[in-house]
Structure formats: structure tokens, C-alpha cells
Design a protein around this motif. Structure first.
Motif, short mmCIF file in Angstrom:
data_model
loop_
_atom_site.label_atom_id
_atom_site.label_comp_id
_atom_site.label_asym_id
_atom_site.label_seq_id
_atom_site.Cartn_x
_atom_site.Cartn_y
_atom_site.Cartn_z
N ARG A 136 0.86 -1.16 0.00
CA ARG A 136 0.00 0.00 0.00
C ARG A 136 0.90 1.23 0.00
N ARG A 138 0.59 5.61 0.41
CA ARG A 138 -0.28 6.77 0.62
C ARG A 138 0.05 7.80 -0.43
N GLU A 146 -6.84 17.12 1.48
CA GLU A 146 -8.10 16.52 1.90
C GLU A 146 -8.33 16.55 3.40
N PRO B 14 -8.54 6.20 5.21
CA PRO B 14 -8.65 7.61 4.79
C PRO B 14 -8.62 7.66 3.26
N SER B 15 -9.22 8.70 2.68
CA SER B 15 -9.38 8.70 1.23
C SER B 15 -8.07 8.92 0.48
N ASP B 16 -6.99 9.22 1.21
CA ASP B 16 -5.72 9.40 0.51
C ASP B 16 -4.92 8.11 0.39
N VAL B 17 -5.56 7.00 0.70
CA VAL B 17 -4.89 5.70 0.55
C VAL B 17 -5.25 5.11 -0.80
N GLU B 18 -4.28 4.53 -1.43
CA GLU B 18 -4.58 3.92 -2.73
C GLU B 18 -3.85 2.60 -2.87
N PRO B 19 -4.55 1.57 -3.32
CA PRO B 19 -3.91 0.25 -3.45
C PRO B 19 -2.91 0.22 -4.59
N ARG B 37 -14.11 6.03 -3.00
CA ARG B 37 -13.96 7.17 -2.09
C ARG B 37 -15.26 7.94 -1.92
N ALA B 74 -0.96 3.15 6.81
CA ALA B 74 -2.08 4.06 7.03
C ALA B 74 -3.06 3.42 8.00
#
Lengths: 146, 251
Positions: A136, A138, A146, B14-19, B37, B74
């Protein structure tokens, strides 16, 4: 009395394992945990059989008692108040004990694995789990926005 | 996705996490793990077909590795394994309705991970100690040793009961000591039920990342003091499976 003689290891007394060390650990760690989502928006909740496995409770029974008594049979009969020789003997029996403990754990894993497979009628090999080792990251650049 | 397909829900982040692109999810064939999101929060999801037999050992492992991997970078709220929702719309609806609560919980979990400390008694050593401490049990042990089970069944049951009770008492004491010893180094601790009749302790801890080393050292010391009697294991760092308010059903 037998500090540090029973397993003969010089290393740490603590075993470390990260994520997913065994299926038994995974089952115990994740099942029946986490946020429950309202059924109104869920179209399906799968894995019900798995949740039942986790509900197994450790209950003492006559079977347990007899098994403990058998363990007494297997114990070395050493006079309890003698020192010297017992240390040696205990060292040896400790090694046997460790082997048994490992075998016992293996059985637990097998039993749970079997139950899981039975529940869904499918067989997954442990090797499969290395398939998914997700990473993962960030998106820090967006974090401040945000 | 087709209309019957569902989204398997792994966790809230949190919405700033991305796989990482291409990360496979549960099921066979696995869908790719993506993110949905809504406002400040997001859900990690992957597509599953309605008849998918999700629940293989590999699926459990995939689920855990994804969540543990996420927790390392995160905060993440695990969603109970096996939760499948109708589609991205339903996910957004959920995130919209519960966003504030999820965001507050994620704030709490920022920079924190879970560890599980699990101890199991070495059976011969444990029994030896129980017999040493308990003359009545030792007498019974002398009576049954080497005798056929059929002849000594009554004594065996009583002996086994002594041992079983002794394990329970020791387990309670051991678990309390473990919690007392590590509580100062953890954010919180939670007892887990024993998973085996020889379990000595099974406790989950939520730990601040900047105190991880201290915490691990303390667990090592605790284990060292029980060397030979208890096989101590430390699992983690993990996602906070035991520290989400799962009892509060999301509505």
C-alpha cells in the motif's frame, strides 16, 4: 527450577511472526472481527461457516481430563526433590515436549483447515497465500488537500 | 462489473490511501483491489461474483495480508470478513452515512498497530509444576501411572480435572500479569478467548508505532521469564482487528 534448560535454545524465548504465519493464526486473528455492516445494504454475507468455526470454545470435558491423565503417564517419573540428574532428564523430556507441542499445533491447523475446506467445498493450498502480498502506499501529495 | 456482481469489502481507510495497481483480492479468479472514495474516507474493495466461494484459506490470508499491509502505512478499520455489498453506489452510501464515525475512528488509529501476544503451556513442564504444587493431584498421579485406563478411570478423571482447573487459574493469572506488564507501553489491551486448552495467555494490544521497539522488548522479557514453561509468540504488526468498535453495527 528448570529455567532455560527445557528447550536448550540460547536464542530468544519469544517467537515472532508477522502476517499470516499459519492458517490457524489467520482464522483466529481475523474471523469474527471488524466492523459489521448493516444487512440492508449488504447483498450477501459469505463465510458464515467460518464464523461458526471461530465460535468453538475451549470447554473442559471428561475427554480433556482423560487426556491430561495420559499426559501424566507419559511424564518421566523423577523424584520431585532430587536435583542434578532431573535437570538432565528434564532437558531431554523438554525436547520431547517441544516436538509434541509442534505436532499438536499441526493437528489444530489441519483440523481447522479441513473444516474450512469442508465448509466451502474447496481446497486451497498454503502456497496460494504468497500470491497476494499487497503493498500500500499513501498518496501524500493529495493528503494535504483533503 | 455486471449487475449481479458484488463488492467484497476489506476495510475503511482515509481517502488518501490507494492500493498498488494489480493487487489481487479474494475469490477465484480474484478481482483487483480498488478503492471507493466518499468525502474523507474510502473503502478497499474487489469485485466478486455472486456464486463465488469466498472463504477458502487463501481468501482469508489475502484479506489479512491486505489489511496488515495497509495498517503498516495508514490507519485502517477492518470490515468483518465475508461482507459483500451491492456495488460502488452502496459503498458510497455507507461511507456517506458513517463517514464521520469512520473518520473519527481512523484518527484514533493513526500511527498505531495491533500485536497479539499468545502463550501456550509446555504440557510436561506444566503438569510437573501442577503435581509439585498439589499433593492431592500428585497422589492421584501415583495411583494412575502405569495402570490401565479401565481400572483407574475415576482417578484419571479427577486427576485431569485438577490439572484442567490449575491451567485455568494459571491462565487467568498469566493473562493479568501480561496485561499489567505491557499496558504502560500500549494504548490499550484486550483479552482474547483461549483457543486451546493449554493456552497460557492470549491478549491483543494496540501499540503506538513509536513505542513498538519498547513494547517488543517488554514482551521478550516477559517470555524470557517463562522460558521452558510457556511457548510465547508475538504476532504482528497487524491491522487493529480487536480495536474497532465492531459491536456498534454500522447503520
Amino acid at each position: 527450577m528448570t529455567v532455560a534448560t527445557t528447550d536448550g535454545q540460547a536464542g530468544s524465548a519469544l517467537e515472532r511472526s508477522g502476517s499470516s504465519s499459519s492458517l490457524a493464526d489467520v482464522v483466529e486473528t481475523v474471523l469474527d472481527k471488524g466492523v459489521v455492516i448493516d444487512a440492508q445494504i449488504s447483498v450477501a454475507v459469505v463465510g458464515i461457516q467460518l464464523l461458526e468455526i471461530n465460535a468453538r470454545v475451549v470447554v473442559a470435558s471428561v475427554e480433556t481430563y482423560l487426556r491430561f491423565a495420559q499426559a501424566v503417564d507419559r511424564l518421566d517419573i523423577t523424584p520431585r526433590n532430587q536435583k542434578g540428574l532431573p535437570d538432565l532428564v528434564e532437558g531431554a523430556s523438554g525436547a520431547v515436549g517441544a516436538g509434541k507441542a509442534a505436532a499438536g499445533l499441526g493437528k489444530t491447523v489441519g483440523a481447522i483447515g479441513g473444516a474450512v475446506r469442508d465448509a466451502v467445498g474447496e481446497l486451497g493450498s498454503d502456497g496460494d497465500r504468497d500470491r497476494a502480498r499487497p503493498r500500500r502506499r499513501r498518496r501524500n501529495e493529495e493528503y494535504d488537500d483533503e | 462489473m455486471s449487475e449481479q456482481d458484488g463488492l467484497f469489502l476489506y476495510g475503511i481507510v482515509p481517502s488518501d490511501v490507494e492500493p498498488t495497481p494489480g493487487t489481487p483480492g479474494v475469490g477465484d479468479p480474484p478481482g483487483e483491489v480498488t478503492v471507493v472514495r466518499q468525502g474523507p474516507v474510502a473503502a478497499l474493495v474487489s469485485e466478486v461474483t455472486p456464486d463465488a466461494a469466498v472463504g477458502r484459506p487463501a481468501d482469508l490470508t489475502t484479506y489479512q495480508m491486505l489489511l496488515d499491509g495497509t495498517a503498516a502505512v495508514a490507519p485502517v478499520l477492518p470490515v468483518r470478513f465475508g461482507t459483500v455489498v451491492a456495488g460502488p453506489g452502496a459503498v458510497r452510501e455507507l461511507l456517506d452515512a458513517q463517514g464521520d464515525r469512520f473518520a473519527a475512528e481512523l484518527d484514533e488509529l493513526e500511527g498505531r498497530v495491533q500485536y497479539v501476544v499468545h502463550g501456550r503451556y509446555d504440557e510436561p513442564e506444566l503438569i510437573r509444576r501442577v503435581l509439585d504444587d498439589n499433593p492431592a493431584a500428585a497422589t492421584l498421579a501415583d495411583q494412575v501411572r502405569g495402570q490401565p485406563e479401565g481400572v483407574t478411570r475415576e482417578q484419571r478423571i479427577r486427576l485431569g480435572e485438577y490439572i484442567s482447573r490449575a491451567v485455568e487459574l494459571r491462565r487467568d493469572a498469566e493473562s493479568r500479569e501480561l496485561l499489567d506488564a505491557l499496558a504502560p507501553l500500549a494504548v490499550s489491551g484486550a483479552h482474547r478467548p483461549p483457543s486451546h486448552e493449554l493456552d497460557a495467555a492470549n491478549v491483543a494490544f494496540l501499540v503506538d508505532a513509536d513505542r513498538e521497539d519498547e513494547f517488543v522488548d517488554a514482551v521478550e522479557e516477559f517470555a524470557e521469564q517463562r522460558r521452558g514453561l510457556v511457548r510465547m509468540r508475538l504476532l504482528g504488526p497487524l491491522a487493529p482487528y480487536d480495536f474497532t468498535s465492531a459491536d456498534r453495527v454500522a447503520r
